[in-house]
Design a protein around this motif. Sequence first.
Motif, PDB file in Angstrom:
ATOM      1  N   SER A 190      27.436 126.385  14.904  1.00 43.90           N
ATOM      2  CA  SER A 190      26.289 125.472  14.917  1.00 43.90           C
ATOM      3  C   SER A 190      26.124 124.795  13.563  1.00 43.90           C
ATOM      4  CB  SER A 190      25.007 126.235  15.292  1.00 43.90           C
ATOM      5  OG  SER A 190      24.593 127.108  14.258  1.00 43.90           O
ATOM      6  N   ARG A 191      26.428 125.512  12.490  1.00 39.71           N
ATOM      7  CA  ARG A 191      26.360 124.907  11.159  1.00 39.71           C
ATOM      8  C   ARG A 191      27.446 123.843  10.988  1.00 39.71           C
ATOM      9  NH1 ARG A 191      23.437 127.303   7.067  1.00 39.71           N
ATOM     10  NH2 ARG A 191      21.640 128.390   7.935  1.00 39.71           N
ATOM     11  N   ASN A 193      28.656 122.071  13.377  1.00 37.99           N
ATOM     12  CA  ASN A 193      28.206 120.945  14.196  1.00 37.99           C
ATOM     13  C   ASN A 193      27.123 120.120  13.514  1.00 37.99           C
ATOM     14  OD1 ASN A 193      29.950 121.888  16.187  1.00 37.99           O
ATOM     15  ND2 ASN A 193      28.344 122.977  17.296  1.00 37.99           N
ATOM     16  N   SER A 194      26.416 120.729  12.567  1.00 40.81           N
ATOM     17  CA  SER A 194      25.328 120.024  11.892  1.00 40.81           C
ATOM     18  C   SER A 194      25.807 119.125  10.751  1.00 40.81           C
ATOM     19  CB  SER A 194      24.312 121.037  11.341  1.00 40.81           C
ATOM     20  OG  SER A 194      24.822 121.713  10.196  1.00 40.81           O
ATOM     21  N   GLU A 233      27.025 116.105   8.963  1.00 39.21           N
ATOM     22  CA  GLU A 233      26.977 114.687   9.313  1.00 39.21           C
ATOM     23  C   GLU A 233      28.211 113.968   8.782  1.00 39.21           C
ATOM     24  OE1 GLU A 233      23.309 112.960   8.074  1.00 39.21           O
ATOM     25  OE2 GLU A 233      22.071 114.342   9.258  1.00 39.21           O
ATOM     26  N   PRO A 260      26.130 123.529   4.539  1.00 38.51           N
ATOM     27  CA  PRO A 260      25.777 124.183   5.810  1.00 38.51           C
ATOM     28  C   PRO A 260      26.665 125.369   6.184  1.00 38.51           C
ATOM     29  CG  PRO A 260      25.744 121.794   6.057  1.00 38.51           C
ATOM     30  CD  PRO A 260      26.381 122.083   4.733  1.00 38.51           C
ATOM     31  N   ASP A 285      30.680 118.574  20.380  1.00 36.13           N
ATOM     32  CA  ASP A 285      30.415 119.193  19.090  1.00 36.13           C
ATOM     33  C   ASP A 285      31.679 119.262  18.250  1.00 36.13           C
ATOM     34  OD1 ASP A 285      27.768 119.582  19.763  1.00 36.13           O
ATOM     35  OD2 ASP A 285      28.091 121.615  20.506  1.00 36.13           O
TER      36      ASP A 285
END
Length: 271
Positions: free
Chosen positions: A186-187, A189-190, A192, A79, A15
């Motif tokens: 987590s955001r 990691n999202s 792109e 994000p 991640d």
Amino acid sequence: MKSARSSDPEVSGSDLSEEIKSVTKVNHIRAENTQLMLDYQKGEITLTKYKLLLCSLYEIYKALEEELDRNASHPGVAPIYFPQELSRLDSLEKDLEHFFGPNWRTEIITPASTQRYEQRLRQIGRENPVLLVAHAYTRYLGDLSGGQVLGKITKKSLGLGGDEGLAFFSFPGVTSPNRFKQLYRSRINSVELTNPERDALLQEAVAAFDLNIQVFDDLQKMLTLTTDESHQTKVNVGNNTTPASPMMQFTVGVCAVVATVHLFITICTQL
């Protein structure tokens, strides 16, 4: 340019938030071991030290949050955009007004390293907004992790009776710092990214820690010179030496800071 991505097989390809944590580990330790932060951990905080720190934090967060606001719809920024939960600017303004009074904007003084930090944030906000993620990670997660402890240290060291002057350490929009940090990671990691973009972001995270370390070191230099000059100040009367008055000590302290600014610092940031 050499990739900042970790060579550890357990981290590479993991991640993004874990990669950031890995590549900044050494600099994280360096930041915690700057003299300014060591003094903080020992509770050796003076009002002058805290006020100077607030001034630099204000300029840094002003640049960061204005660029985040301006790029809020960018796919790499959206994000991790949580202004209600994370914004520090209003809190810093309250703290500065508490200590400096209603004309606090005219009292702001910062080292050149703070100005360089601000300029970098402005630059990437214009040219490559996704790199703001690295700075948001560095600042916000650090503040969420240590804010409560540092707030208590500051309150005790300065003998503050209430919470006035300590708004920076409070996150009223975050009910659970640990859970929010998990959400924030987590955001991150999202987001792109292509491989080159990922490497650039990791390099920026390392640079973010470097910029913070430079600010801490320069603030300590300002404080050291101010203290040395204040201790040496005497009013000579005939053959006798009498300690300078409190007003004289304050004036010399301010002059020492200004002298430092002209020696290795540029100019006060104008708002």
